[in-house]
Design an enzyme around this catalytic site. Structure first.
Site, mmCIF file in Angstrom:
data_model
loop_
_atom_site.group_PDB
_atom_site.id
_atom_site.type_symbol
_atom_site.label_atom_id
_atom_site.label_comp_id
_atom_site.label_asym_id
_atom_site.label_seq_id
_atom_site.Cartn_x
_atom_site.Cartn_y
_atom_site.Cartn_z
ATOM 1 N N CYS A 236 19.156 -49.044 2.742
ATOM 2 C CA CYS A 236 20.310 -48.359 2.151
ATOM 3 C C CYS A 236 21.621 -48.639 2.884
ATOM 4 O O CYS A 236 22.676 -48.180 2.448
ATOM 5 C CB CYS A 236 20.046 -46.860 2.086
ATOM 6 N N HIS B 241 26.972 -40.737 4.417
ATOM 7 C CA HIS B 241 25.796 -41.241 3.701
ATOM 8 C C HIS B 241 25.255 -40.122 2.803
ATOM 9 O O HIS B 241 24.944 -40.368 1.642
ATOM 10 C CB HIS B 241 24.747 -41.708 4.702
ATOM 11 N N GLU C 230 22.692 -36.614 10.166
ATOM 12 C CA GLU C 230 24.021 -37.216 10.019
ATOM 13 C C GLU C 230 25.098 -36.243 10.499
ATOM 14 O O GLU C 230 26.083 -36.658 11.116
ATOM 15 C CB GLU C 230 24.272 -37.625 8.572
ATOM 16 N N LYS D 80 27.480 -38.897 -3.387
ATOM 17 C CA LYS D 80 26.174 -39.106 -4.014
ATOM 18 C C LYS D 80 25.772 -37.959 -4.947
ATOM 19 O O LYS D 80 24.843 -38.110 -5.732
ATOM 20 C CB LYS D 80 25.105 -39.336 -2.954
ATOM 21 N N HIS E 101 21.918 -41.994 -5.367
ATOM 22 C CA HIS E 101 21.810 -42.910 -4.235
ATOM 23 C C HIS E 101 21.539 -44.318 -4.739
ATOM 24 O O HIS E 101 20.456 -44.608 -5.251
ATOM 25 C CB HIS E 101 20.686 -42.438 -3.311
ATOM 26 N N PHE F 39 16.352 -47.140 6.057
ATOM 27 C CA PHE F 39 15.002 -47.110 6.618
ATOM 28 C C PHE F 39 14.847 -48.252 7.623
ATOM 29 O O PHE F 39 15.328 -49.366 7.409
ATOM 30 C CB PHE F 39 13.953 -47.269 5.521
#
Length: 420
Positions: A170, A310, A321, A342, A347, A406
């Site tokens: 991502c 994010h 975060e 988002k 996403h 990830f």
């Protein structure tokens, strides 16, 4: 050697909330959500049955013939479309060989993807099982590999400078934009077409993320399913699309009379070295990426006006975060404006960085901070200013976008209002 400054001269987006930058931006500012029931396949077998689909997308509107479109995976179609829009925005022809103010050998492409051509892979796997190996398409391999978007954009435009794909889940789009900046700074290119693209709305991807319990199961309420930083968030909602920027060396942009939208001044990339899916619990990796970007930009933390987080709407991401922002910014973390877009877009995985860098640039252009929609119940562990539910007008000179992937990949980029 004189420092080579990097500016943004064009942008293009294809998303579930708009297929032009103006539609996309207006949707974010007005808090519109583009998420809904999955129509691409029968999702009744899946725990998550909602996504952010790009509806009414016709690739032949973007310099692709019907034959071309059939030979491209959907993620590649989206990448080409956003690149075409970005080049037009920059006042350039799609075929750069037709423009005497640009040397195509000095134009590169980094349009990244996290999962690449899943449509092609799934389709041809079905052919393999039903009809045998000798019936598998010879286009399987070139259409499924993640770098093929950059390759096809290069073929279409004539851009023959640095050409690659950054695959960091991502964070792919954000890393692609950051590495494109360095390609210009180190004088390997004068212009870069860069961003991210993704088309993951398929049973295999929905099933895989659902098995990880990473996605929201608010199937009866898709418009409120993606709720970054909210106490009752239950996972992200997958979306497709592409976001692409045209980065250009400042003097090159001036010589051809380009409109300068913003300057790109910082980029940070770090690894958590912790876990394949969870961010580091203290947010240290994200904090170090932001500090690196600030250092390259020559900025103090308090010089930053806006963070497009994010903010995936998963329990772990939003919590960690928040810790990363506190680690990097200290007490100023409570003053800097933050939002996650988002809630509107879902996403976009590898496309997220493209979407959200455009949101940062538009925030600088317009002096508007887009809201974090669906923020209803504060989470004591997420206690910063996330610009809940309504856009805020504010003078914004600097904006940072952060994306995490990830594998522990962290990326942060900083844009500044252009001043000669």
């Amino acid at each position: 050697m004189k420092e080579r400054r990097v500016v943004v001269t064009g942008y293009g987006v294809i998303s579930c909330v708009g297929k032009t930058v103006s539609e996309f931006w207006n949707s974010l500012v007005e808090g519109r959500c583009g998420l809904g029931p999955i129509t691409r396949f029968d999702a009744s077998m899946c725990r998550t049955q909602i996504a952010g689909e790009v509806h009414d997308f016709d690739p032949t509107n973007y310099n692709m013939t019907v034959k071309d479109a059939k030979r491209h995976d959907r993620f590649c179609q989206l990448a080409i479309a956003a690149s075409v829009e970005a080049l037009k925005s920059a006042g350039l022809p799609v075929d750069l060989r037709e423009n005497t103010s640009v040397d195509p050998e000095r134009v590169g492409v980094i349009v990244s993807s996290g999962v690449g051509g899943l449509y092609t892979l799934c389709e041809q796997h079905s052919v393999l099982l039903s009809r045998g190996a000798d019936r598998v398409s010879p286009l399987l391999i070139p259409n499924m590999i993640g770098d093929i978007a950059s390759g096809n954009i290069s073929i279409l435009t004539g851009a023959s400078g640095p050409n690659m794909c950054i695959t960091t889940a991502c964070a792919s789009g954000c890393h692609g934009i950051g590495e494109a900046m360095w390609a210009i700074k180190r004088d390997d290119a004068d212009m870069m077409i860069c961003g991210g693209a993704e088309a993951p709305i398929l049973p295999i991807a929905v099933g895989g993320f659902s098995a990880m319990k990473a996605m929201s199961q608010r199937n009866d309420d898709p418009l409120h399913a993606s709720r970054p930083f909210d106490l009752n968030r239950d996972g992200f909602v997958m979306s497709e699309g592409a976001g692409v920027l045209i980065l250009e060396e400042l003097e090159h942009a001036k010589r051809r009379g380009a409109v300068i939208l913003a300057e790109m001044v910082g980029y940070g990339a770090t690894g958590d070295a912790y876990h394949i899916t969870s961010p580091a619990p203290d947010g240290n990796g994200g904090a170090r990426a932001m500090r690196m970007a600030l250092r390259h930009a020559g900025m103090r933390p308090e010089d930053l006006d806006y963070i497009n987080a994010h903010g995936t709407s998963t329990h772990l991401n939003d919590k960690f975060e928040t810790l990363a922002i506190k680690d990097c910014f200290g007490e100023y973390a409570y003053k800097v404006a933050i939002s996650s877009t988002k809630g509107s877009t879902g996403h976009g995985l590898g496309a997220a960085g493209g979407f959200e860098c455009i949101a940062c640039i538009k925030a600088i252009e317009t002096g508007i901070i887009p809201p974090t929609i669906n923020y209803e119940t504060p989470d004591p562990e997420c206690d910063l200013n996330y610009t809940p539910n309504k856009a805020v007008k504010r003078d914004i000179k600097t904006a940072l976008n952060m994306n995490l992937g990830f594998g522990g990949h962290n990326a942060a980029v900083i844009f500044r209002k252009y001043e000669n």
